[in-house]
Enzyme design. Structure first.
Site, PDB file in Angstrom:
ATOM      1  N   GLY A  52       0.808  -1.203   0.000  1.00 25.82           N
ATOM      2  CA  GLY A  52       0.000   0.000   0.000  1.00 25.82           C
ATOM      3  C   GLY A  52       0.844   1.256   0.000  1.00 25.82           C
ATOM      4  O   GLY A  52       2.012   1.244   0.394  1.00 25.82           O
ATOM      5  N   SER A  53       0.242   2.364  -0.422  1.00 28.18           N
ATOM      6  CA  SER A  53       0.900   3.663  -0.325  1.00 28.18           C
ATOM      7  C   SER A  53       0.852   4.150   1.122  1.00 28.18           C
ATOM      8  O   SER A  53       0.184   3.581   1.965  1.00 28.18           O
ATOM      9  CB  SER A  53       0.179   4.682  -1.196  1.00 28.18           C
ATOM     10  OG  SER A  53       0.332   4.365  -2.537  1.00 28.18           O
ATOM     11  N   GLY A  54       1.578   5.234   1.356  1.00 28.12           N
ATOM     12  CA  GLY A  54       1.540   5.846   2.678  1.00 28.12           C
ATOM     13  C   GLY A  54       2.769   5.582   3.505  1.00 28.12           C
ATOM     14  O   GLY A  54       2.799   5.909   4.692  1.00 28.12           O
ATOM     15  N   HIS A  55       3.791   4.941   2.907  1.00 27.62           N
ATOM     16  CA  HIS A  55       4.981   4.556   3.669  1.00 27.62           C
ATOM     17  C   HIS A  55       6.274   5.136   3.096  1.00 27.62           C
ATOM     18  O   HIS A  55       7.356   4.665   3.438  1.00 27.62           O
ATOM     19  CB  HIS A  55       5.127   3.037   3.701  1.00 27.62           C
ATOM     20  CG  HIS A  55       3.952   2.311   4.265  1.00 27.62           C
ATOM     21  ND1 HIS A  55       3.523   2.507   5.545  1.00 27.62           N
ATOM     22  CD2 HIS A  55       3.135   1.363   3.732  1.00 27.62           C
ATOM     23  CE1 HIS A  55       2.467   1.711   5.771  1.00 27.62           C
ATOM     24  NE2 HIS A  55       2.212   1.017   4.688  1.00 27.62           N
ATOM     25  N   ASP A 115      -1.395  -8.749   0.664  1.00 26.66           N
ATOM     26  CA  ASP A 115      -0.237  -8.692  -0.238  1.00 26.66           C
ATOM     27  C   ASP A 115       0.213 -10.097  -0.630  1.00 26.66           C
ATOM     28  O   ASP A 115       0.556 -10.349  -1.788  1.00 26.66           O
ATOM     29  CB  ASP A 115       0.932  -7.956   0.434  1.00 26.66           C
ATOM     30  CG  ASP A 115       0.643  -6.473   0.656  1.00 26.66           C
ATOM     31  OD1 ASP A 115      -0.012  -5.860  -0.198  1.00 26.66           O
ATOM     32  OD2 ASP A 115       1.076  -5.934   1.688  1.00 26.66           O
ATOM     33  N   HIS A 159       0.431   0.336  10.509  1.00 23.73           N
ATOM     34  CA  HIS A 159      -0.901   0.798  10.094  1.00 23.73           C
ATOM     35  C   HIS A 159      -1.797   1.043  11.292  1.00 23.73           C
ATOM     36  O   HIS A 159      -3.022   1.108  11.159  1.00 23.73           O
ATOM     37  CB  HIS A 159      -1.574  -0.226   9.185  1.00 23.73           C
ATOM     38  CG  HIS A 159      -0.710  -0.705   8.076  1.00 23.73           C
ATOM     39  ND1 HIS A 159       0.026  -1.859   8.163  1.00 23.73           N
ATOM     40  CD2 HIS A 159      -0.436  -0.166   6.874  1.00 23.73           C
ATOM     41  CE1 HIS A 159       0.698  -2.006   7.040  1.00 23.73           C
ATOM     42  NE2 HIS A 159       0.450  -0.998   6.251  1.00 23.73           N
TER      43      HIS A 159
END
Lengths: 333, 200
Positions: free
Chosen positions: A55-58, A111, A220
């Site tokens: 996922g994005s955001g890292h 994932d 998360h």
């Protein structure tokens, strides 16, 4: 929570457009829906490919670490959501230089399922794939259930070490073995002070009082080990080192690298306050510190907090850790 | 015999049902997970329906594969990927055949169940969609009215597991809270089977 954005739905696509516009020497978008990032200049013919995804955001994880001596391609999902199997297959195809592709990523159910499915999809293109999962978060499961642990900042070491091995011309079997050894050598633990807001959800991932912290919280916002009043920096660092050193033996003369990582909002000043204790504890164990990493390597957008990752080295891992690499976020010369 | 035209009609019914169930599935999922199951099912069902004209008339397996790819294209959620995995398993069993005998449907669902179990790393009894599939396999053996038997099996399984704790996935974190709640994945499978059989 205030955020600088246009439409939450286009958050990731616009981020990727800007990333590639700023660093065209490193990154280019590939795939039907432009959700895979590949090296601007592909690796040499016959080099083993390495892909990751999540996922994005890292940032800089995962996308940022595409570059020479690191990854070949990366599939990117919405914030904190897995990319689709199709997007992962796009990344695998972009990474393939005829010598097979290693899938190297964090141990999260979605994932794993999608990367397995992506493996089925590229089988039709005759691309051989292998898998190494990062499961370095010691707070997420006890040692006897180590295979259930989540993958966090340890993946940065695995990207670096496996990437260097692939660049050195190792074959798929060897690159996979070395990546697994790097993954097995990493232990991480995190502590969070404040949450972050997923753009599409529009509200914080968890609630925590102004004067509280949570030890062991996941990247998360997954529940951690304990929640209590915020402690002084030295006490936090001591406990985090206790947790790491209880999980992996560090003996006198061992060579280790250590990462003191901001989860996003925590400034470098505070990381260096913590590093004093990290250094004292590793010195106390008689370990030699190799290439300490202090900064923002694996984040959770604007979450305040920190993670420590310890990577225990042998001669082979140390050689690849010190080998050159280049991307927009990390250069080793 | 069940042919590709039947599959196309089922896809159209599934799309209509998932448009209707959008909010209900999101809400059920939101109690235990990230609340996007309605999103997954609606976008998946829309894409399957949009591709039915690409399904080859003479190959039921390729038609199922087409539906599987629709789900992998639009959704990355665990549930969407699991459904695609199950559809691909059934597709492999029926490749090259123009139609399927109703008596063979149990075997197709069993193949889907087994591949989904391997991919999802879950076991029977964990309160997941696998338990719905397993119940259907058992109920379809020798059933006079397979469609009705499948719907009843899904509803019964959903109810039988309602008061058990979730044992896997994100819902496991809320194991105690999950007691007394329908598993969102089992609920979705009941709605899927109602729609594709046309037996609401």
């Amino acid at each position: 929570m205030k955020k600088i954005l246009n439409d939450p739905e286009s958050y990731v696509d616009e981020m990727l457009d800007g990333l590639c516009a700023a660093h065209p020497e490193f990154y280019r978008l590939v795939g039907e829906d432009k959700r895979a990032v590949a090296r601007a200049t592909p690796g040499a013919e016959g080099k083993v490919g390495i892909v990751t995804g999540g996922g994005s955001g890292h940032l800089p994880v995962f996308t940022g670490y595409v570059g020479p001596g690191l990854l070949d391609a990366c599939a990117i999902g919405q914030v904190f959501a897995s990319p689709s199997a199709e997007q992962m297959a796009d990344a695998i195809r972009a990474a393939d230089r005829g010598a097979g592709v290693l899938r190297l990523y964090g141990n999260y159910g979605g994932d794993v399922m999608n990367f397995d499915m992506a493996g089925d999809l590229v089988e039709m293109d005759d691309i051989e794939t292998t898998t190494v999962l990062l499961a370095d978060d010691v707070a997420s499961a006890p040692p006897e259930e180590a295979d259930k642990r989540r993958g966090v900042a340890g993946m940065v070491y695995a990207f670096k070490i496996a990437g260097a091995a692939a660049e050195a011309g190792k074959d798929l079997t060897d690159v996979t073995r070395i990546a697994q050894k790097a993954a097995d050598a990493c232990r991480s633990v995190g502590a969070a002070l404040s949450p972050c807001t997923v753009p599409q959800a529009g509200k914080p991932t968890f609630e925590i009082a102004e004067d509280e912290m949570e030890m062991g919280m996941g990247i998360h916002g997954e529940p951690g080990v304990w929640r209590d009043k915020l402690k002084p920096a030295d006490e936090i660092a001591e406990e985090m080192m206790d947790r790491l050193l209880a999980d992996i033996e560090v003996a006198s003369g061992d060579r280790v690298s250590i990462m003191v990582n901001s989860l996003g909002a925590t400034p470098p000043e505070e990381l260096y306050i913590l590093y004093r204790i990290v250094k004292k504890r590793l010195d106390g164990a008689g370990a030699d510190i190799v290439m300490p990493l202090v900064g923002r390597y694996a984040t959770s957008m604007e979450m305040a907090g920190v993670s420590f990752t310890l990577c225990k080295l042998d001669e082979e891992l140390e050689g690849y850790l010190k080998a050159p690499c280049d991307c927009a976020f990390w250069t080793v010369k | 015999m069940i042919g590709v035209d039947d599959l196309r009609a089922a896809a159209a019914r599934l799309k209509d049902a998932m448009e209707q169930e959008f909010d209900a599935l999101n809400a059920a999922d939101g109690k235990l997970g990230d609340g996007d199951l309605g999103v997954t099912m609606r976008s998946g069902a829309r894409e399957v329906a949009a591709r039915t004209d690409q399904m080859p008339d003479d190959d039921f397996g390729m038609a199922l594969m087409n539906a599987a790819q629709a789900f992998t294209k639009v959704s990355s959620s665990s549930y969407g990927t699991l459904l695609a995995t199950g559809l691909m398993a059934a597709a492999k069993e029926t490749r090259g055949k123009a139609s399927v005998e109703p008596s063979k449907v149990a075997a197709l669902i069993a193949a889907a169940r087994d591949k989904m179990m391997a991919r999802g790393k879950a076991e029977l009894g964990n309160k997941t969609v696998l338990d719905s599939l397993h119940a259907m396999v058992g109920a379809l053996e020798g059933a006079d009215d397979p469609a009705a038997a499948a719907v009843t099996a899904c509803r019964d399984a959903q109810q039988a597991f309602r008061d058990k704790p979730a044992q896997i996935g994100r819902a496991r974190i809320f194991a105690e809270k999950s007691v007394g709640m329908d598993d969102p994945g089992m609920l979705a499978m009941t709605r899927i089977v109602e729609a594709v059989t046309g037996r609401k």
